[in-house]
Design an enzyme around this catalytic site. Structure first.
Site, PDB file in Angstrom:
ATOM      1  N   HIS A 320       0.732  -0.905   0.121  1.00 24.88           N
ATOM      2  CA  HIS A 320       0.129  -0.108  -0.033  1.00 24.88           C
ATOM      3  C   HIS A 320       0.954   0.805   0.223  1.00 24.88           C
ATOM      4  O   HIS A 320       1.731   1.675   0.138  1.00 24.88           O
ATOM      5  CB  HIS A 320      -0.710   0.384   1.453  1.00 24.88           C
ATOM      6  CG  HIS A 320      -0.228  -0.192   2.241  1.00 24.88           C
ATOM      7  ND1 HIS A 320      -0.218   1.256   3.219  1.00 24.88           N
ATOM      8  CD2 HIS A 320       0.237  -1.388   3.315  1.00 24.88           C
ATOM      9  CE1 HIS A 320       0.897   1.048   4.294  1.00 24.88           C
ATOM     10  NE2 HIS A 320       1.102  -0.119   4.595  1.00 24.88           N
ATOM     11  N   CYS A 339       3.214  -5.228   6.624  1.00 24.57           N
ATOM     12  CA  CYS A 339       2.231  -5.334   5.281  1.00 24.57           C
ATOM     13  C   CYS A 339       3.774  -4.408   4.536  1.00 24.57           C
ATOM     14  O   CYS A 339       4.251  -3.633   5.515  1.00 24.57           O
ATOM     15  CB  CYS A 339       1.621  -4.352   5.397  1.00 24.57           C
ATOM     16  SG  CYS A 339      -0.302  -5.592   5.933  1.00 24.57           S
TER      17      CYS A 339
END
Length: 419
Positions: A320, A339
């Site tokens: 992201h 992440c």
């Protein structure tokens, strides 16, 4: 590529053996040549701009997951093995800051160390002058070790430089094994590679890297997992759903300190029936909150900023954007909860959506500016691989080393950022 991988490995064996033999012969002469290197005279004789032109570039478009990388890494192992047999490289006193313009006795062992590793030409000679040749050599060393290329000898440059050659040899051998294991997999002609210890992302097409992106990966206690999957969805202006681990480790402690945290962060709480819950009705002195769903609305402060890159996996991780762009300039980029944050993520997303009709760069930008949540299925899912490669070579004497952040290589001294 249509070349059979096993055939390719066998076919390159003779070439690799010849190259390794030549590399070994060269390595055997390095230490003696350095000892016999002429001493330079005046400082002014070497303070010029030619130093940076005599150092080979470190940048390469060669993918880490390639047969060429395996061959070059084998050559690097042969070179380091010979250097180890001759006693390795010298230690550089880590007692002071050294940079261009300095004349200091400690520059002499620095020059010797840089010559042995191939970062400084032997023709630069031995002297106490930190000239443009040494400056360029230090920057080359820093680039090979994933350090800021500022030419200044500071804490982390000294730590990386003074790791014994035997330890680096072991690190190369461990990573060669990983590279060989991956060579049995068919990565295809187009894929994304996240190299965890390098905190770096490669977008690969055919035999070359078409773009590289600085990344931010998981902390030591919240590690980014090793995985293989396919990118099947891009979400523009995503909602962020906080994992239970973050609710427990971050949100509950923050709410105990600041009851306005959720409101300021535009995070809403939902119960099992999808009804919104007033945060003031939750007992934050317990773990009651871990039973609820926490959703952050799209916007400038959203934890994923403008884009989320989805792919199926059992670890609930994804890639992201981030509103904290300054983090990409940090020396140690191991700061996420597992992440992967991607710098210049819009370039990567545009490349991923290349074959998805209606989502060229202009439309992607328009959708981002709208502020509206938009999931986009990827027409041709792009393979994505999260791997752990902390040492490899791209040829031309360029051997890369990175911090063994998750302690997978077996030597504590390789965990530079935690020492």
């Amino acid at each position: 590529m249509s070349i059979n991988r096993r055939f390719f490995i066998a076919g390159t064996g003779a070439v690799a053996a010849t190259a390794i033999t030549a590399a070994s012969a060269h390595a055997q002469d390095v230490l003696q040549n350095i000892l016999n290197s002429p001493r330079r005279g005046n400082w002014d004789d070497q303070f010029d701009a030619r130093g940076s032109q005599q150092v080979a570039r470190v940048a390469s478009t060669l993918p880490i997951m390639s047969m060429e990388t395996i061959m070059y890494t084998e050559q690097a192992i042969a070179q380091h093995n010979d250097l180890a047999a001759q006693g390795g490289w010298n230690l550089v006193p880590a007692t002071k800051k050294l940079e261009i313009g300095v004349s200091d006795p400690d520059v002499v062992p620095l020059r010797q160390r840089l010559m042995i590793s191939g970062d400084l030409p032997q023709s630069a000679g031995i002297s106490p002058a930190f000239d443009t040749y040494v400056d360029a050599a230090v920057k080359r060393f820093q680039a090979r070790h994933g350090l800021p290329e500022d030419g200044v000898m500071g804490e982390f440059s000294y730590k990386a430089m003074n790791i014994p050659v035997q330890t680096r040899l072991m690190q190369l051998q461990r990573n060669l094994q990983r590279l060989r294991e991956e060579s049995n997999k068919d990565y295809g002609g187009r894929y994304v590679l996240v190299n965890i210890p390098a905190a770096n992302i490669e977008a690969v097409e055919g035999p070359r890297v078409v773009s590289r992106h600085t990344g931010i990966v998981g902390k030591i206690d919240r590690q980014t997992p090793i995985l293989d999957s396919k990118i099947n969805e891009i979400i523009i202006n995503p909602y962020w759903h906080a994992p239970v681990s973050i609710v427990r480790k971050d949100i509950i402690p923050l709410m105990r300190k600041d009851p306005t945290y959720l409101e300021r962060s535009k995070i809403k709480v939902f119960g099992p029936n999808q009804q919104e819950i007033d945060p003031s009705t939750i007992d934050w002195n317990t773990e009651e909150a871990a039973r609820y769903l926490f959703r952050q609305e799209p916007g400038d402060i959203n934890a994923m900023a403008s884009v989320k890159i989805n792919f199926p996996n059992s670890h609930a991780v994804y890639m992201h954007d981030t509103p904290q762009q300054s983090l990409f300039w940090n020396l140690m980029r191991f700061d996420s909860s597992g992440c992967v944050r991607v710098q210049n993520v819009r370039d990567l997303v545009t490349w991923i959506l290349r074959d998805t009709p209606g989502w060229e760069r202009a439309n992607i930008e328009r959708q981002m500016h709208s502020g509206e949540n938009k999931p986009i299925p990827v027409s041709n899912p792009v393979p994505v691989h999260f791997k752990y490669i902390s040492a490899w070579s791209t040829g031309n004497g360029v051997t890369h080393f990175r911090d063994d952040i998750y302690a997978m290589d077996g030597a504590a001294e390789l965990q530079i950022s935690t020492l």
